[in-house]
Design a protein around this motif. Structure first.
Motif, short mmCIF file in Angstrom:
data_model
loop_
_atom_site.label_atom_id
_atom_site.label_comp_id
_atom_site.label_asym_id
_atom_site.label_seq_id
_atom_site.Cartn_x
_atom_site.Cartn_y
_atom_site.Cartn_z
N LEU A 20 0.84 -1.18 0.00
CA LEU A 20 0.00 0.00 0.00
C LEU A 20 0.89 1.24 0.00
CD1 LEU A 20 -2.67 -1.04 2.67
CD2 LEU A 20 -2.97 -0.95 0.20
N ARG A 21 0.61 2.15 -0.92
CA ARG A 21 1.39 3.38 -1.02
C ARG A 21 0.61 4.54 -0.41
NH1 ARG A 21 2.69 6.72 -6.59
NH2 ARG A 21 4.07 8.31 -5.65
N PRO A 22 1.18 5.26 0.57
CA PRO A 22 0.47 6.38 1.19
C PRO A 22 0.54 7.63 0.32
CG PRO A 22 2.61 6.10 2.25
CD PRO A 22 2.48 4.99 1.24
N LEU A 23 -0.63 8.20 0.03
CA LEU A 23 -0.71 9.44 -0.75
C LEU A 23 -1.66 10.40 -0.05
CD1 LEU A 23 -1.03 8.08 -4.40
CD2 LEU A 23 1.01 9.08 -3.36
N ALA A 24 -1.32 11.67 -0.09
CA ALA A 24 -2.21 12.68 0.49
C ALA A 24 -3.52 12.71 -0.27
CB ALA A 24 -1.53 14.05 0.44
N GLY A 25 -4.63 12.85 0.46
CA GLY A 25 -5.93 12.86 -0.20
C GLY A 25 -7.01 13.43 0.69
N GLY A 26 -8.24 13.11 0.32
CA GLY A 26 -9.43 13.70 0.94
C GLY A 26 -10.10 14.58 -0.08
N ALA A 27 -11.41 14.47 -0.21
CA ALA A 27 -12.13 15.17 -1.28
C ALA A 27 -11.86 16.67 -1.28
CB ALA A 27 -13.62 14.89 -1.17
N VAL A 28 -12.05 17.30 -0.13
CA VAL A 28 -11.89 18.76 -0.07
C VAL A 28 -10.42 19.15 -0.18
CG1 VAL A 28 -12.36 20.82 1.30
CG2 VAL A 28 -14.02 18.95 1.25
N TYR A 29 -9.54 18.36 0.43
CA TYR A 29 -8.10 18.56 0.30
C TYR A 29 -7.70 18.53 -1.17
CZ TYR A 29 -3.09 17.41 0.62
OH TYR A 29 -1.72 17.40 0.46
N ASN A 30 -8.17 17.55 -1.92
CA ASN A 30 -7.83 17.44 -3.34
C ASN A 30 -8.28 18.68 -4.11
OD1 ASN A 30 -6.78 14.86 -2.93
ND2 ASN A 30 -8.69 13.84 -3.52
N THR A 31 -9.45 19.20 -3.77
CA THR A 31 -9.94 20.40 -4.45
C THR A 31 -9.05 21.60 -4.15
OG1 THR A 31 -12.24 19.62 -4.52
CG2 THR A 31 -11.89 22.00 -4.64
N GLY A 243 -9.97 11.43 -7.26
CA GLY A 243 -9.80 12.87 -7.36
C GLY A 243 -10.43 13.52 -8.56
N ALA A 244 -11.13 12.75 -9.40
CA ALA A 244 -11.70 13.34 -10.62
C ALA A 244 -12.75 14.40 -10.30
CB ALA A 244 -12.31 12.24 -11.48
N ALA A 284 -10.46 17.60 -15.00
CA ALA A 284 -10.78 16.29 -14.45
C ALA A 284 -10.23 15.17 -15.33
CB ALA A 284 -12.29 16.14 -14.30
N ALA A 285 -10.24 15.38 -16.65
CA ALA A 285 -9.73 14.36 -17.56
C ALA A 285 -8.24 14.11 -17.35
CB ALA A 285 -9.98 14.79 -19.01
N VAL A 286 -7.49 15.16 -17.05
CA VAL A 286 -6.07 14.97 -16.76
C VAL A 286 -5.90 14.12 -15.52
CG1 VAL A 286 -3.91 16.12 -16.14
CG2 VAL A 286 -5.39 17.11 -17.90
N THR A 287 -6.70 14.39 -14.51
CA THR A 287 -6.58 13.65 -13.25
C THR A 287 -6.87 12.16 -13.43
OG1 THR A 287 -7.16 15.61 -11.97
CG2 THR A 287 -7.45 13.49 -10.89
N VAL A 288 -7.89 11.82 -14.18
CA VAL A 288 -8.21 10.39 -14.35
C VAL A 288 -7.19 9.69 -15.23
CG1 VAL A 288 -10.69 10.80 -14.03
CG2 VAL A 288 -9.75 10.67 -16.35
N SER A 289 -6.39 10.44 -15.97
CA SER A 289 -5.41 9.82 -16.87
C SER A 289 -4.15 9.38 -16.14
CB SER A 289 -5.03 10.79 -18.00
OG SER A 289 -4.22 11.85 -17.51
N ARG A 290 -4.02 9.72 -14.86
CA ARG A 290 -2.83 9.32 -14.11
C ARG A 290 -3.22 8.82 -12.72
NH1 ARG A 290 -0.28 15.28 -15.12
NH2 ARG A 290 -1.33 16.49 -13.50
N PRO A 291 -2.41 7.97 -12.13
CA PRO A 291 -2.79 7.31 -10.88
C PRO A 291 -2.95 8.30 -9.72
CG PRO A 291 -0.97 6.15 -11.93
CD PRO A 291 -1.13 7.45 -12.65
N GLY A 292 -3.93 8.01 -8.87
CA GLY A 292 -4.14 8.81 -7.68
C GLY A 292 -4.71 10.18 -7.97
N ALA A 293 -4.87 10.97 -6.89
CA ALA A 293 -5.40 12.32 -7.02
C ALA A 293 -4.24 13.24 -7.38
CB ALA A 293 -6.05 12.76 -5.72
#
Length: 302
Positions: A20-31, A243-244, A284-293
Motif C-alpha cells: 500500500l502506497r500512502p498518498l495525500a488525499g481527501g475530497a476537499v483537500y484534493n480540491t 480525485g476526478a 478532471a480528464a487529466v486527473t483520471v489519466s494518471r494514478p491517484g489524485a
C-alpha cells in the motif's frame, strides 16, 4: 480567495505485490490542491496532525501555493483511507475514530477572511461529529455574510452511521448553498429513481444559483435558473477515478473566479457557464489519466 474546508487524509493505494502506497488525499483537500495548481488564490482549513503524515499532507498544499496558516495543529492521528480499485473505480475503507479532522471543533474557527470569494465544503467531513457541525456552522456564517457556498456531498454510504441525521444536514446545506455539484451516484442515493434534470430544477427552486451534475464518461451538465450547458468527457485512457470530481470542482471555481462571476452568480451568462464547464471537464480528464489524485497544473491545460 477561495476557502476549502473539509477532510485531509492519507489514501493507502494498492500497489503490485500487495503493498500500500500512502498518498495525500481527501475530497476537499484534493480540491484545494487542484485550485492552487490551477493558479487560483486558495486557502485550506482543517486540523493537521503532528504525526508522521503531516509533511505528506502539507507539502502538496505548499507547492501549489495554498494558504494553510489557519489550519489547527494537533497530536491526534491522521485519518487513513484504504483504497480498493475495481475496473479503475475507487472504493474506500476509512479509519477515522478520534482523528485530527474528526475532532474539528467550532472553537477552531476564525472570522472569515475579508477577501473571501467562495467557501467550498463537502465529502466525509459532513458525516461525523463534531466536525460535521463545525463545517455546517462555517457554511451558515459564510452564507449569512453573502459569501457563495459550493457544496459537493460526495456521498460515501458505507461511512454513514446515522443516515437520518446526515440527510437532515445535507438538506440544510442544500438550502444555503449557491453552487451544488452532484455525481450520478450522489443523485441515485439521495433521490432514488429521480431524473437528474428534475433534481437540478428542484434545487434551483430552493435557492441554488448553479447546479452541476457529473456522470463520468457521459460528461457533465450545468443548470442555472436561465441556462443549461453540457460538456462531453474527454477521451483519455483512465488510470483511476481518484480525485476526478474534486478536480472538476476546482475547475469550476477557478473558471468562475477568473471570469469575476462568483460575486454575480445571478447574472451568470451562457458563454461563461459553458466555458467553466469545459475547463472543469478538461482538468478532471487529466486527473483520471494518471494514478491517484494528481490534478493538473495550469500550464498543462494551455
Amino acid at each position: 480567495m477561495i476557502l476549502c474546508t473539509g477532510e485531509a487524509l492519507i489514501d493507502l493505494i494498492p500497489q503490485p505485490g500487495g503493498l500500500l502506497r500512502p498518498l495525500a488525499g481527501g475530497a476537499v483537500y484534493n480540491t484545494a490542491v487542484a485550485l492552487g495548481r490551477l493558479g487560483a488564490r486558495a486557502a485550506f482549513l482543517w486540523p493537521i496532525s503532528r504525526d508522521g503524515f503531516s509533511d505528506l499532507l502539507l507539502g502538496p498544499l505548499a507547492r501549489a501555493g495554498v494558504d494553510t496558516s489557519a489550519c489547527p495543529r494537533t497530536d491526534r492521528p491522521t485519518t487513513l483511507a484504504v483504497v480498493s480499485l475495481a475496473g479503475g473505480e475507487a472504493r474506500y475503507s476509512f479509519y477515522d475514530e478520534g482523528s485530527a479532522g474528526r475532532m474539528f471543533a467550532e472553537t477552531d474557527l476564525a472570522p472569515l477572511p475579508s477577501d473571501l470569494q467562495a467557501l467550498f465544503i463537502g465529502g466525509i467531513s459532513l458525516v461525523a461529529e463534531p466536525c460535521g457541525t463545525t463545517v455546517e456552522t462555517l457554511a451558515a456564517r459564510a452564507a449569512e455574510q453573502g459569501v457563495p457556498v459550493m457544496l459537493d456531498p460526495n456521498v460515501r454510504p458505507f461511512f454513514i452511521a446515522d443516515e437520518a441525521a446526515y440527510r437532515a444536514r445535507l438538506d440544510r446545506l442544500l438550502g444555503l448553498s449557491a453552487i451544488v455539484k452532484l455525481s450520478a451516484d450522489d443523485c441515485a442515493w439521495l433521490w432514488p429513481g429521480a431524473d437528474r434534470e428534475r433534481i437540478a430544477r428542484d434545487l434551483l427552486s430552493r435557492g441554488a444559483r448553479l447546479v452541476l451534475v457529473t456522470s463520468g464518461a457521459e460528461g457533465a451538465l450545468a443548470f442555472t435558473p436561465r441556462h443549461r450547458a453540457e460538456a462531453s468527457a474527454a477521451e483519455v485512457t483512465v488510470a483511476d477515478t481518484i480525485g476526478a470530481g474534486d478536480t472538476f470542482n476546482a475547475g469550476i471555481l477557478d473558471a468562475l473566479s477568473r471570469a469575476g462571476a462568483l460575486n454575480r452568480l445571478d447574472d451568470l451568462d451562457e458563454p461563461t457557464l459553458a466555458a467553466a464547464l469545459r475547463h472543469a471537464a478538461r482538468a478532471a480528464a487529466v486527473t483520471v489519466s494518471r494514478p491517484g489524485a494528481d490534478p493538473p497544473w495550469r500550464h498543462e491545460l494551455a
